[in-house]
Design a protein around this motif. Structure first.
Motif, PDB file in Angstrom:
ATOM      1  N   PHE A   1       0.870  -1.202   0.000  1.00 48.53           N
ATOM      2  CA  PHE A   1       0.000   0.000   0.000  1.00 48.53           C
ATOM      3  C   PHE A   1       0.894   1.235   0.000  1.00 48.53           C
ATOM      4  O   PHE A   1       2.098   1.153   0.256  1.00 48.53           O
ATOM      5  CB  PHE A   1      -0.937   0.007   1.203  1.00 48.53           C
ATOM      6  N   HIS A   2       0.272   2.387  -0.286  1.00 44.85           N
ATOM      7  CA  HIS A   2       1.013   3.654  -0.275  1.00 44.85           C
ATOM      8  C   HIS A   2       0.895   4.298   1.096  1.00 44.85           C
ATOM      9  O   HIS A   2      -0.212   4.445   1.606  1.00 44.85           O
ATOM     10  CB  HIS A   2       0.443   4.619  -1.341  1.00 44.85           C
ATOM     11  N   GLN A   3       2.045   4.672   1.625  1.00 41.07           N
ATOM     12  CA  GLN A   3       2.026   5.370   2.914  1.00 41.07           C
ATOM     13  C   GLN A   3       1.524   6.803   2.695  1.00 41.07           C
ATOM     14  O   GLN A   3       1.722   7.378   1.630  1.00 41.07           O
ATOM     15  CB  GLN A   3       3.446   5.433   3.493  1.00 41.07           C
ATOM     16  N   SER A   4       0.881   7.332   3.698  1.00 48.01           N
ATOM     17  CA  SER A   4       0.456   8.738   3.651  1.00 48.01           C
ATOM     18  C   SER A   4       0.951   9.428   4.923  1.00 48.01           C
ATOM     19  O   SER A   4       1.042   8.805   5.980  1.00 48.01           O
ATOM     20  CB  SER A   4      -1.072   8.844   3.577  1.00 48.01           C
ATOM     21  N   GLN A   5       1.245  10.696   4.762  1.00 46.78           N
ATOM     22  CA  GLN A   5       1.616  11.501   5.942  1.00 46.78           C
ATOM     23  C   GLN A   5       0.788  12.781   5.936  1.00 46.78           C
ATOM     24  O   GLN A   5       0.389  13.265   4.881  1.00 46.78           O
ATOM     25  CB  GLN A   5       3.099  11.889   5.926  1.00 46.78           C
ATOM     26  N   ILE A   6       0.575  13.268   7.099  1.00 48.31           N
ATOM     27  CA  ILE A   6      -0.145  14.536   7.221  1.00 48.31           C
ATOM     28  C   ILE A   6       0.743  15.502   8.004  1.00 48.31           C
ATOM     29  O   ILE A   6       1.305  15.138   9.045  1.00 48.31           O
ATOM     30  CB  ILE A   6      -1.529  14.333   7.893  1.00 48.31           C
ATOM     31  N   GLU A   7       0.876  16.665   7.462  1.00 44.94           N
ATOM     32  CA  GLU A   7       1.715  17.679   8.105  1.00 44.94           C
ATOM     33  C   GLU A   7       0.850  18.924   8.338  1.00 44.94           C
ATOM     34  O   GLU A   7       0.267  19.459   7.392  1.00 44.94           O
ATOM     35  CB  GLU A   7       2.878  18.013   7.159  1.00 44.94           C
ATOM     36  N   LEU A   8       0.750  19.323   9.590  1.00 49.15           N
ATOM     37  CA  LEU A   8      -0.101  20.473   9.923  1.00 49.15           C
ATOM     38  C   LEU A   8       0.743  21.738   9.940  1.00 49.15           C
ATOM     39  O   LEU A   8       1.816  21.777  10.546  1.00 49.15           O
ATOM     40  CB  LEU A   8      -0.764  20.266  11.288  1.00 49.15           C
ATOM     41  N   THR A   9       0.257  22.749   9.250  1.00 51.68           N
ATOM     42  CA  THR A   9       1.020  24.008   9.183  1.00 51.68           C
ATOM     43  C   THR A   9       0.379  25.105  10.023  1.00 51.68           C
ATOM     44  O   THR A   9       1.071  25.991  10.492  1.00 51.68           O
ATOM     45  CB  THR A   9       1.117  24.491   7.726  1.00 51.68           C
ATOM     46  N   ASP A  10      -0.915  25.057  10.180  1.00 51.51           N
ATOM     47  CA  ASP A  10      -1.594  26.108  10.953  1.00 51.51           C
ATOM     48  C   ASP A  10      -2.647  25.445  11.843  1.00 51.51           C
ATOM     49  O   ASP A  10      -3.664  24.972  11.350  1.00 51.51           O
ATOM     50  CB  ASP A  10      -2.241  27.113   9.989  1.00 51.51           C
ATOM     51  N   VAL A  11      -2.346  25.393  13.127  1.00 47.68           N
ATOM     52  CA  VAL A  11      -3.293  24.755  14.056  1.00 47.68           C
ATOM     53  C   VAL A  11      -3.593  25.715  15.210  1.00 47.68           C
ATOM     54  O   VAL A  11      -2.703  26.401  15.703  1.00 47.68           O
ATOM     55  CB  VAL A  11      -2.741  23.425  14.632  1.00 47.68           C
ATOM     56  N   PRO A  12      -4.848  25.766  15.637  1.00 46.18           N
ATOM     57  CA  PRO A  12      -5.187  26.668  16.751  1.00 46.18           C
ATOM     58  C   PRO A  12      -4.790  26.039  18.093  1.00 46.18           C
ATOM     59  O   PRO A  12      -4.910  24.826  18.267  1.00 46.18           O
ATOM     60  CB  PRO A  12      -6.703  26.798  16.639  1.00 46.18           C
TER      61      PRO A  12
ATOM     62  N   ALA B   1     -15.910  28.781  13.931  1.00 47.48           N
ATOM     63  CA  ALA B   1     -15.026  28.005  13.059  1.00 47.48           C
ATOM     64  C   ALA B   1     -13.579  28.429  13.238  1.00 47.48           C
ATOM     65  O   ALA B   1     -13.286  29.622  13.357  1.00 47.48           O
ATOM     66  CB  ALA B   1     -15.455  28.189  11.606  1.00 47.48           C
ATOM     67  N   SER B   2     -12.704  27.440  13.284  1.00 43.34           N
ATOM     68  CA  SER B   2     -11.268  27.719  13.339  1.00 43.34           C
ATOM     69  C   SER B   2     -10.624  27.033  12.137  1.00 43.34           C
ATOM     70  O   SER B   2     -11.025  25.942  11.739  1.00 43.34           O
ATOM     71  CB  SER B   2     -10.652  27.155  14.619  1.00 43.34           C
ATOM     72  N   THR B   3      -9.659  27.695  11.566  1.00 40.28           N
ATOM     73  CA  THR B   3      -9.018  27.164  10.361  1.00 40.28           C
ATOM     74  C   THR B   3      -7.831  26.282  10.744  1.00 40.28           C
ATOM     75  O   THR B   3      -7.006  26.661  11.568  1.00 40.28           O
ATOM     76  CB  THR B   3      -8.523  28.320   9.472  1.00 40.28           C
ATOM     77  N   ILE B   4      -7.812  25.104  10.118  1.00 37.12           N
ATOM     78  CA  ILE B   4      -6.678  24.194  10.317  1.00 37.12           C
ATOM     79  C   ILE B   4      -6.106  23.893   8.936  1.00 37.12           C
ATOM     80  O   ILE B   4      -6.821  23.428   8.048  1.00 37.12           O
ATOM     81  CB  ILE B   4      -7.140  22.894  11.011  1.00 37.12           C
ATOM     82  N   SER B   5      -4.861  24.189   8.756  1.00 38.24           N
ATOM     83  CA  SER B   5      -4.236  23.999   7.444  1.00 38.24           C
ATOM     84  C   SER B   5      -3.133  22.949   7.541  1.00 38.24           C
ATOM     85  O   SER B   5      -2.553  22.755   8.604  1.00 38.24           O
ATOM     86  CB  SER B   5      -3.605  25.303   6.948  1.00 38.24           C
ATOM     87  N   GLY B   6      -2.882  22.324   6.379  1.00 41.34           N
ATOM     88  CA  GLY B   6      -1.820  21.336   6.360  1.00 41.34           C
ATOM     89  C   GLY B   6      -1.638  20.754   4.975  1.00 41.34           C
ATOM     90  O   GLY B   6      -2.219  21.242   3.984  1.00 41.34           O
TER      91      GLY B   6
ATOM     92  N   THR C   1      -8.104  17.705  -0.334  1.00 39.63           N
ATOM     93  CA  THR C   1      -6.784  18.254  -0.678  1.00 39.63           C
ATOM     94  C   THR C   1      -6.771  18.732  -2.128  1.00 39.63           C
ATOM     95  O   THR C   1      -7.505  18.212  -2.983  1.00 39.63           O
ATOM     96  CB  THR C   1      -5.697  17.185  -0.504  1.00 39.63           C
ATOM     97  N   ASP C   2      -5.905  19.712  -2.388  1.00 42.62           N
ATOM     98  CA  ASP C   2      -5.753  20.200  -3.765  1.00 42.62           C
ATOM     99  C   ASP C   2      -4.681  19.362  -4.473  1.00 42.62           C
ATOM    100  O   ASP C   2      -4.233  18.335  -3.943  1.00 42.62           O
ATOM    101  CB  ASP C   2      -5.420  21.702  -3.759  1.00 42.62           C
ATOM    102  N   VAL C   3      -4.277  19.793  -5.645  1.00 39.56           N
ATOM    103  CA  VAL C   3      -3.338  18.988  -6.442  1.00 39.56           C
ATOM    104  C   VAL C   3      -2.002  18.789  -5.742  1.00 39.56           C
ATOM    105  O   VAL C   3      -1.279  17.826  -6.010  1.00 39.56           O
ATOM    106  CB  VAL C   3      -3.103  19.631  -7.832  1.00 39.56           C
ATOM    107  N   GLU C   4      -1.692  19.703  -4.865  1.00 36.10           N
ATOM    108  CA  GLU C   4      -0.414  19.560  -4.151  1.00 36.10           C
ATOM    109  C   GLU C   4      -0.585  18.917  -2.773  1.00 36.10           C
ATOM    110  O   GLU C   4       0.373  18.815  -2.012  1.00 36.10           O
ATOM    111  CB  GLU C   4       0.239  20.939  -3.987  1.00 36.10           C
ATOM    112  N   GLY C   5      -1.801  18.505  -2.509  1.00 32.24           N
ATOM    113  CA  GLY C   5      -2.073  17.848  -1.230  1.00 32.24           C
ATOM    114  C   GLY C   5      -2.388  18.810  -0.099  1.00 32.24           C
ATOM    115  O   GLY C   5      -2.531  18.394   1.055  1.00 32.24           O
ATOM    116  N   ASN C   6      -2.488  20.092  -0.408  1.00 30.73           N
ATOM    117  CA  ASN C   6      -2.780  21.068   0.654  1.00 30.73           C
ATOM    118  C   ASN C   6      -4.261  21.044   1.012  1.00 30.73           C
ATOM    119  O   ASN C   6      -5.119  20.806   0.156  1.00 30.73           O
ATOM    120  CB  ASN C   6      -2.405  22.484   0.193  1.00 30.73           C
ATOM    121  N   PHE C   7      -4.528  21.285   2.243  1.00 30.84           N
ATOM    122  CA  PHE C   7      -5.932  21.393   2.680  1.00 30.84           C
ATOM    123  C   PHE C   7      -6.054  22.540   3.683  1.00 30.84           C
ATOM    124  O   PHE C   7      -5.059  22.964   4.294  1.00 30.84           O
ATOM    125  CB  PHE C   7      -6.418  20.084   3.311  1.00 30.84           C
TER     126      PHE C   7
END
Lengths: 293, 637
Positions: free
Chosen positions: B305-316, B324-329, B356-362
């Motif tokens: 299987f393909h591994q996935s990782q999640i990286e958070l860039t903006d967390v409250p 609503a609070s924005t969480i980006s990653g 996620t968008d084409v670059e995986g950003n959300f």
């Protein structure tokens, strides 16, 4: 020596006496002006608590306030209703009692539990002796945040608390000293754990009962995590609530009563009619030689 | 004097005893000063507590025993026995854990024997045997530690109380019950071992094989599991039930064919870990339980299987109910990152999601329930697995709190009682006006409620209550309760200086009246005083000369009277009835400067005339009149 001179000397002595009473420090239990170990001056300062001399001063809109009630004097029907209205309207009631009249309030609020009034001892999980039991078992995560232990001082426990309303319990090694000999007797005494703190939502408000008011006093608030526990309990309804500390259900010493009398007298002099009356009396006395002539 | 002294002493006595009397009043608020609290340690309690622990262990209530031990670790133990008690706690805890594990192993072995999995049962029994030996050793240590503790606590000394001895004996008794439990387990182990041996002798061994085709597969692909079940002689076992396991989970079952073969296809489940152990197990059922032993085969499947990782860039760090609070990653994966579903969960409930968008950003908007309780929470950000791509998650520790709006209250600085007072204010948060908030106001016993309008403003028109004082500062308490769940209740206080015109007028009138009265009184007393202290009366009767002086004495007195009037006028010092002539002279001499000596001489002459048995000589009379004349001349009489 003439009688008028005796009168003058007595008057001067009386004034000196009153001044001594005025400046003599208060040593009453839980009194917010008492800076000794058994007062609550530190609590009042750290929690910016406002003192209540009467429950009639409870706010009509109690949301965002926490009433800290220590009950060593019985409540009348009117006061019980005022407390009930306060809680149902959204106030947080932190009732702390050991051998007082806290159960009267809990019963009036329709809660199933009450303060036992029996002495809780812990011969092992304690600070220095069995009458200073250390509470290390907490069931409610929010109220136990940052709290590892709370130190009680000659405490009691709560009876008939529903399991989902328990906040904290004494250790399994604690016991209730039914026969008053400070030692565990299997046939007479009951062994722990016992519920020592409970929380119940009521109407729009909340009731938190703690089986020892002594954690508030200057000598205890800094012991273990007492202050953090109090802060969690007080802020359970709203963050940074206004704290109202009731002083109207505490026993008062003669010194305090005299001080209060002096305070009333001082305040009375802010009223023009009183000032005029005193001025009138002084004038009468001043004019006496003229009349006599 | 005696009466006054007695009264004073009495009052002082009362005064000195008053503070003591006050502090010695009856009270029932039992607590003691922790700083001065006496330290006590009750040894029998410690031994009794360990007796309870041993009793729980001997009754196989291992979890309660462990819980009690945890509490005992926080007991207030004197320093001199602390290390011994710590050791005792550790040994007791180890014995408790060993006996609990032994029980579990024996139960598992019993279950395996019933399933005819005799090899596995034997392995468990062997483990239990090792633990039983270790427990025996630990129990010996614990027995020795009990003696050591007893020694430290003075159990064996002559001063030991009966209670202490009894507590120790009870503990020793409970410890022997724990030893008894270990022996019970020993017997059980032997019994189970015997049963396993007998079963092995009586039942026919079976053998099962398992093949995976292929041995490596992507998630979602099909593989085939096959094999054969035979007895120990290679004779196929027909129509026997084979159960398949993926890891420890039962998946499905099938039956062997006429040659003992079995086969089953499996779609590799979306369980993103590798390798995964596939098992095929034969458990004899019904009458077969008395004929065959069980058998088990296992093979590892390499799951791709393909591994996935999640990286958070903006967390409250803090979130607010209903807001609503924005969480980006960013999601990274070798299996493609476009359109991956990312969700936020709090207490198991979804709080927001995004793709996620084409670059995986959300960038997802997470909204907490409006009625969530305040406190600390864990927010879980999850990227869901998709086909051959594994999911991923990350936890955020954050607090749920309410924002505190800003409240501004505007009032006049000074107001008059019984007049109207306008209180204006505004409520905002970070510059944004808060409308619709409930505002309660309390001022001098009156209260009111309103709501904030658009722009966050509110206002009250109040009638300033009558104040019994002349003036004073009074508080205006404002409580604002926003309707937005993310905003908290806030209180504000303003103060105004309330003046009472009526009381000011009353006081002014009183002050004026007192002033008038005092002025009038002073004048009245001056008149009385003037009447009392008239110079004519001050000279006593001896100085009075009626008509023309008839003899030398009267001539001297007349000269003195004349001079004294002038002195009184010049110096303003009146002669008083109780004063002697000499006293009057002393009061006026300095003020008369160089004329003082003349007035002194005249005074001596008049004293001589008054008090000397001889009558004044002609020289004295002439001298007195000369002095009077010179004084009149100098003083302008």
């Amino acid at each position: 020596m003439s009688w008028s001179r005796i009168l003058w000397i007595s008057g001067v002595v009386a004034v000196v006496l009153l001044l001594i009473i005025w400046v003599y420090p208060n040593r009453d239990d839980f009194n917010t002006t008492n800076n000794s170990w058994n007062g609550t001056e530190v609590f009042r300062a750290r929690f910016q608590a406002a003192t209540l001399d009467s429950l009639t001063d409870l706010p009509a809109q109690p949301v965002g306030t926490t009433l800290v009630l220590i009950s060593y004097i019985p409540f009348n029907a009117e006061e019980l209703e005022q407390i009930k209205d306060y809680v149902l309207s959204g106030g947080t009631l932190l009732i702390m009692d050991d051998y007082g009249f806290g159960s009267q309030v809990l019963e009036h609020l329709g809660l199933s539990y009450g303060f036992s009034g029996d002495l809780l001892l812990d011969p092992l999980i304690n600070y220095r002796n069995e009458q200073l039991p250390k509470i290390i078992d907490f069931s409610e995560p929010q109220l136990a945040q940052g709290v590892d232990a709370v130190l009680f001082n000659h405490a009691t426990f709560l009876t008939d608390v529903p399991e989902d309303q328990v906040i904290a319990s004494s250790s399994a090694l604690s016991f209730v000293d039914k026969d008053g000999d400070f030692a565990y007797d299997e046939e007479v005494d009951e062994n722990g754990p016992f519920v020592v703190a409970a929380s119940t939502k009521l109407g729009q408000g909340q009731v938190i009962a703690i089986a020892d008011p002594s954690i508030l006093i200057n000598g205890m608030i800094g012991m273990e995590d007492n202050e953090a526990f109090l802060r969690n309990a007080i802020g359970v309804g709203e963050p940074q609530p206004q704290v109202l500390l009731d002083q109207s259900h505490l026993s008062e010493s003669a010194l305090t009563m005299t001080k209060e009398g002096l305070g009333i007298a001082r305040n009375a002099f802010a009223y023009p009619p009183v000032v005029f009356g005193v001025v009138g009396v002084v004038l009468l006395l001043t004019w006496r030689p003229v009349w006599r002539r | 004097m005696r009466k006054a002294t007695s009264a004073l002493l009495l009052v002082l006595l009362i005064a000195s005893s008053l503070p003591w009397a006050a502090s010695a009043g009856p009270r029932y608020t039992p607590h003691e000063n922790p700083e001065t609290a006496q330290s006590t340690f009750y040894a029998p309690s410690l031994l009794s507590s360990y007796s309870t622990v041993m009793w729980l262990i001997s009754n196989r209530d291992f979890s309660d025993a462990e819980s009690l031990l945890e509490q005992l670790k926080q007991a207030a133990i004197p320093d001199e026995i602390k290390s011994a008690v710590d050791l005792y706690n550790r040994l007791t805890s180890e014995v408790n854990e060993m006996l609990e594990n032994i029980e579990e192993l024996l139960q598992e072995a019993d279950s395996l024997i019933n399933q005819r999995l005799l090899d596995d049962a034997r392995a468990k029994l062997a483990q239990a045997g090792v633990l039983l030996d270790a427990a025996e050793s630990k129990l010996r240590d614990l027995t020795q530690a009990t003696i050591t503790i007893g020694d430290h606590l003075g159990v064996f000394g002559s001063a030991a109380t009966d209670e202490l001895k009894e507590a120790y004996d009870t503990l020793a008794g409970m410890l022997s019950r724990v030893g008894q439990l270990r022996e019970d387990y020993e017997r059980l182990l032997q019994e189970l071992s015997q049963i396993a041996v007998e079963a092995e002798q009586q039942l026919t061994a079976t053998s099962i094989t398992l093949d995976l085709d292929p041995g490596e597969a992507w998630v979602g692909e099909n593989i085939n599991l096959s094999g054969r079940l035979t007895d120990k002689d290679g004779t196929p076992l027909v129509d026997k039930s084979i159960t398949f396991y993926i890891g420890e989970s039962s998946w499905t079952s099938t039956t062997t064919d006429g040659d003992g073969y079995y086969s089953e296809d499996l779609t590799v489940p979306a369980h993103y870990s590798s390798p995964r152990t596939m098992k095929a197990e034969y458990i004899p059922q019904g009458a077969d339980k008395n004929i065959y032993q069980a058998s088990l085969a296992s093979q590892d499947l390499v799951v791709l299987f393909h591994q996935s990782q999640i990286e958070l860039t903006d967390v409250p760090q803090e979130m607010y109910p209903g807001l609503a609070s924005t969480i980006s990653g960013r999601v990274t994966s070798t299996g493609g990152v476009v359109g991956r579903e990312v969700e936020a969960f709090i207490k198991g409930a979804i709080a927001g999601k995004d793709l996620t968008d084409v670059e995986g950003n959300f960038q997802l908007e997470a909204t907490l329930p409006s009625d969530i309780e305040l406190g600390s929470y864990t927010l879980e950000i999850v990227v869901k697995p998709r086909e051959k791509s594994a999911g991923a998650s990350q936890d955020i520790e954050m607090k749920v709190a309410r924002l505190i709006p800003e409240v501004a209250v505007h009032t006049p600085r000074i107001v008059f009682s019984s007049k109207s007072l306008r209180v204006d204010g505004s409520v905002s948060y970070a510059g944004t006006p808060i409308s619709g908030a409930i505002v309660n106001l309390s001022f001098g016993g009156i209260s009111g409620t309103t709501t904030t309008e658009a722009g966050g403003i509110f206002g009250f028109d109040l009638s300033v209550p009558w104040t019994p004082t002349i003036g004073g500062r009074q508080s205006i308490d404002v409580t604002v309760m926003p309707t937005e769940p993310w905003l908290g209740t806030v209180q504000a206080r303003a103060s105004v200086f309330v003046l009472s015109p009526f009381n000011i007028a009353l006081l002014s009138a009183a002050v004026i009246a007192i002033g008038v009265v005092l002025y009038w009184r002073r004048r009245h007393l001056d008149i009385l005083s003037a009447e009392e202290e008239s110079p004519t009366e001050a000279v006593e009767e001896q100085l009075i000369v009626e008509g023309e002086p008839r003899d030398s004495k009267e001539r001297v007195l007349a000269a003195y009277n004349q001079a004294m009037r002038l002195v009184q006028e010049r110096t303003g010092v009146l002669s008083k009835p109780q004063q002697t002539l000499r006293e009057y002279l002393n009061k006026t001499r300095d003020k008369l400067e160089q004329l003082g000596n003349s007035f002194a001489e005249l005074t001596s002459l008049v004293e001589k005339a008054l008090y000397s048995p001889s009558i004044p000589s002609d020289e004295d009379v002439v001298r007195a009149e000369q002095i009077a004349q010179s004084l009149r001349k100098e003083l302008g009489g």
